[in-house]
Design a protein around this motif. Sequence first.
Motif, PDB file in Angstrom:
ATOM      1  N   PHE A   1      33.765 -74.320  71.681  1.00 54.75           N
ATOM      2  CA  PHE A   1      32.510 -74.561  70.980  1.00 54.75           C
ATOM      3  C   PHE A   1      32.451 -75.958  70.397  1.00 54.75           C
ATOM      4  CE2 PHE A   1      30.199 -70.714  71.115  1.00 54.75           C
ATOM      5  CZ  PHE A   1      28.956 -71.021  70.546  1.00 54.75           C
ATOM      6  N   LEU A   2      33.545 -76.412  69.813  1.00 54.87           N
ATOM      7  CA  LEU A   2      33.584 -77.761  69.248  1.00 54.87           C
ATOM      8  C   LEU A   2      33.339 -78.813  70.328  1.00 54.87           C
ATOM      9  CD1 LEU A   2      36.544 -77.619  66.683  1.00 54.87           C
ATOM     10  CD2 LEU A   2      34.149 -78.121  66.177  1.00 54.87           C
ATOM     11  N   GLY A   3      33.894 -78.582  71.511  1.00 51.30           N
ATOM     12  CA  GLY A   3      33.658 -79.500  72.614  1.00 51.30           C
ATOM     13  C   GLY A   3      32.179 -79.593  72.957  1.00 51.30           C
TER      14      GLY A   3
ATOM     15  N   GLY B   1      26.774 -71.607  75.446  1.00 51.64           N
ATOM     16  CA  GLY B   1      25.341 -71.673  75.198  1.00 51.64           C
ATOM     17  C   GLY B   1      24.921 -71.099  73.868  1.00 51.64           C
ATOM     18  N   THR B   2      25.631 -70.069  73.417  1.00 51.30           N
ATOM     19  CA  THR B   2      25.305 -69.422  72.154  1.00 51.30           C
ATOM     20  C   THR B   2      26.545 -68.693  71.645  1.00 51.30           C
ATOM     21  OG1 THR B   2      23.746 -67.874  71.098  1.00 51.30           O
ATOM     22  CG2 THR B   2      24.438 -67.342  73.313  1.00 51.30           C
ATOM     23  N   PRO B   3      26.759 -68.590  70.325  1.00 48.29           N
ATOM     24  CA  PRO B   3      27.981 -67.976  69.797  1.00 48.29           C
ATOM     25  C   PRO B   3      28.283 -66.557  70.290  1.00 48.29           C
ATOM     26  CG  PRO B   3      26.852 -69.178  68.068  1.00 48.29           C
ATOM     27  CD  PRO B   3      25.952 -69.219  69.262  1.00 48.29           C
ATOM     28  N   PRO B   4      27.289 -65.648  70.455  1.00 46.64           N
ATOM     29  CA  PRO B   4      27.616 -64.313  70.968  1.00 46.64           C
ATOM     30  C   PRO B   4      28.349 -64.342  72.309  1.00 46.64           C
ATOM     31  CG  PRO B   4      25.423 -64.272  70.033  1.00 46.64           C
ATOM     32  CD  PRO B   4      25.864 -65.712  70.029  1.00 46.64           C
TER      33      PRO B   4
ATOM     34  N   ALA C   1      30.514 -66.603  73.268  1.00 44.80           N
ATOM     35  CA  ALA C   1      31.915 -66.950  72.970  1.00 44.80           C
ATOM     36  C   ALA C   1      32.655 -65.756  72.386  1.00 44.80           C
ATOM     37  CB  ALA C   1      31.957 -68.121  71.987  1.00 44.80           C
ATOM     38  N   ILE C   2      31.979 -64.980  71.545  1.00 48.17           N
ATOM     39  CA  ILE C   2      32.607 -63.804  70.929  1.00 48.17           C
ATOM     40  C   ILE C   2      32.947 -62.769  71.993  1.00 48.17           C
ATOM     41  CG2 ILE C   2      32.204 -61.871  69.352  1.00 48.17           C
ATOM     42  CD1 ILE C   2      30.486 -63.827  67.669  1.00 48.17           C
TER      43      ILE C   2
ATOM     44  N   MET D   1      29.313 -58.121  77.802  1.00 49.14           N
ATOM     45  CA  MET D   1      28.396 -59.195  78.196  1.00 49.14           C
ATOM     46  C   MET D   1      26.954 -58.772  77.926  1.00 49.14           C
ATOM     47  SD  MET D   1      30.129 -60.682  81.726  1.00 49.14           S
ATOM     48  CE  MET D   1      28.989 -62.051  81.875  1.00 49.14           C
ATOM     49  N   GLY D   2      26.713 -57.465  77.963  1.00 52.66           N
ATOM     50  CA  GLY D   2      25.390 -56.948  77.623  1.00 52.66           C
ATOM     51  C   GLY D   2      25.022 -57.230  76.177  1.00 52.66           C
ATOM     52  N   ILE D   3      26.021 -57.193  75.296  1.00 51.85           N
ATOM     53  CA  ILE D   3      25.777 -57.511  73.882  1.00 51.85           C
ATOM     54  C   ILE D   3      25.342 -58.961  73.736  1.00 51.85           C
ATOM     55  CG2 ILE D   3      26.931 -57.861  71.642  1.00 51.85           C
ATOM     56  CD1 ILE D   3      26.240 -54.970  72.213  1.00 51.85           C
ATOM     57  N   ALA D   4      26.024 -59.864  74.447  1.00 53.67           N
ATOM     58  CA  ALA D   4      25.648 -61.278  74.398  1.00 53.67           C
ATOM     59  C   ALA D   4      24.233 -61.472  74.929  1.00 53.67           C
ATOM     60  CB  ALA D   4      26.645 -62.110  75.207  1.00 53.67           C
TER      61      ALA D   4
END
Length: 490
Positions: free
Chosen positions: A121-123, A218-221, A223-224, A429-432
């Motif tokens: 994410f930092l990248g 693209g979005t934090p979810p 990455a989680i 992946m459905g949650i994201a």
Amino acid sequence: MAEKSSNVLDNKYSKKKMLELLVIAIVTIVVWNLPTSAFGIDGLTVVQQRVIAIFVFATLSWLTECIPSWATSLTIITTMCLTISNNALLPFKGEESETFGTLLKSKEIMAAFADPVIMLFLGGFILAIAATKSGLDVLLAKNLIRPFGSKSENVLLGFLLITGLFSMFVSNTATAAMMLTFLTPVFAALPANGKGRIALTLSIPVAANIGGMGTPIGTPPNAIALKVLNDEAGLNMGLGFGEWMAIMFPLTIVILLISWRIILKFFPFTQKTIELEINGKIHHGWRMWVVCLTFIATILLWVIPKDYTGIDANTVAMIPMGVFAVTGVITAKDLKEIDWAVIWMVAGGFALGLGMNGSGLADAAIKSIPFGQWSPLVILFASGLLCYFLSNFISNTATAALLVPILAVVCTGMGDRLSSIGGTPTVLMGIALAASSAMCLPISTPPNAIAYSTGLVKQNDMLKVGLTVGIITMVLGYSLLFAVGKMGLL
């Protein structure tokens, strides 16, 4: 008088938040001190009960937002270090036993903030800052929009696709703010009472939200979910950056095209052509070349499978950090522009997952709760709808941070039964995907709030488009994940 009225409202709001925080603290203390038998989990230890209490605090705090979301994550990590780690305060320590449980290592809890996915994410943040500072974003926008010509409908499509593309690699909030800035001169050329302004304004948050699904950064979810799917101590699926894009990028493009037609259906242009001019400062010189080449190299290394390069996506994210630091493209001052609040929120979610797995709570729950008897379809649809509903009202990062650790436990407990819906990746992946689909209200996402703040769109306008696009995204997205999972491509 107006100032006095505002102060009264602020005081009422502050009192309400303080009351909510007090109630949450009381509920957390009650859960912390309940008899272990009250939870219905065989062999529940003291440490595991404390993890449950911390999870309850996180859930209620994120839902009510009585304190900022990032503050909740900091509190989670701090509380875990002080109460369930090997360096906990003396009153919270005990002899490790079947009753007390095993204390976590404080190093591992603190490492949630330096997780490899955090580096990924930092990248992404560093690339975004360098692109803005060098003017690469303006250069790309000017050249990418040109092929769409001057026909109003095509200009709308151009903004949707370009915004979606940027949001795959740049914060959707920053993308929305940037693209709306580019639209300012366009609004002046459109009729004040026409629907064209509404169409163009709404295209930005819709594209920013949908575009975020395309890549792991693209979005934090995303990455989680990726963190749990690739956790070496858990599912260990080794899902790469390129594999994620291979599934989600085509879906993103299809939904953006559908969104184009939906927006035009609700808000048709009265003016058939738009003379578009994107203004912005572009810096020429060697630093621009450094940014361009590093940008291209980083994205290529992200997309090319690890088998051909030897390095994973998280390590690749270190390249722009190192290159831009050495060349002076990024300075210490620029680091302040990183959205550290989002980083802390993601880290808080990782810490919760560590607490559930490291304390043995996940295993205890799997053994005690008959997950194997649950219907996979119920799990799939219920989790998606719950995430979609919550993400419309609270941060989608907070929603994912709450649901993903729980669903990881549920999915593990269901074992092979999930193969009927494509396996665990379909659920996580459905949650994201569901989190990115939630865009009904101005408060649903930062891009929505930015678009609403222009005063050009009403809440009802956003609801019509957001709900329609969101439902279509959920249907198409879950169908794709189901099909990909069944074919064994994950």
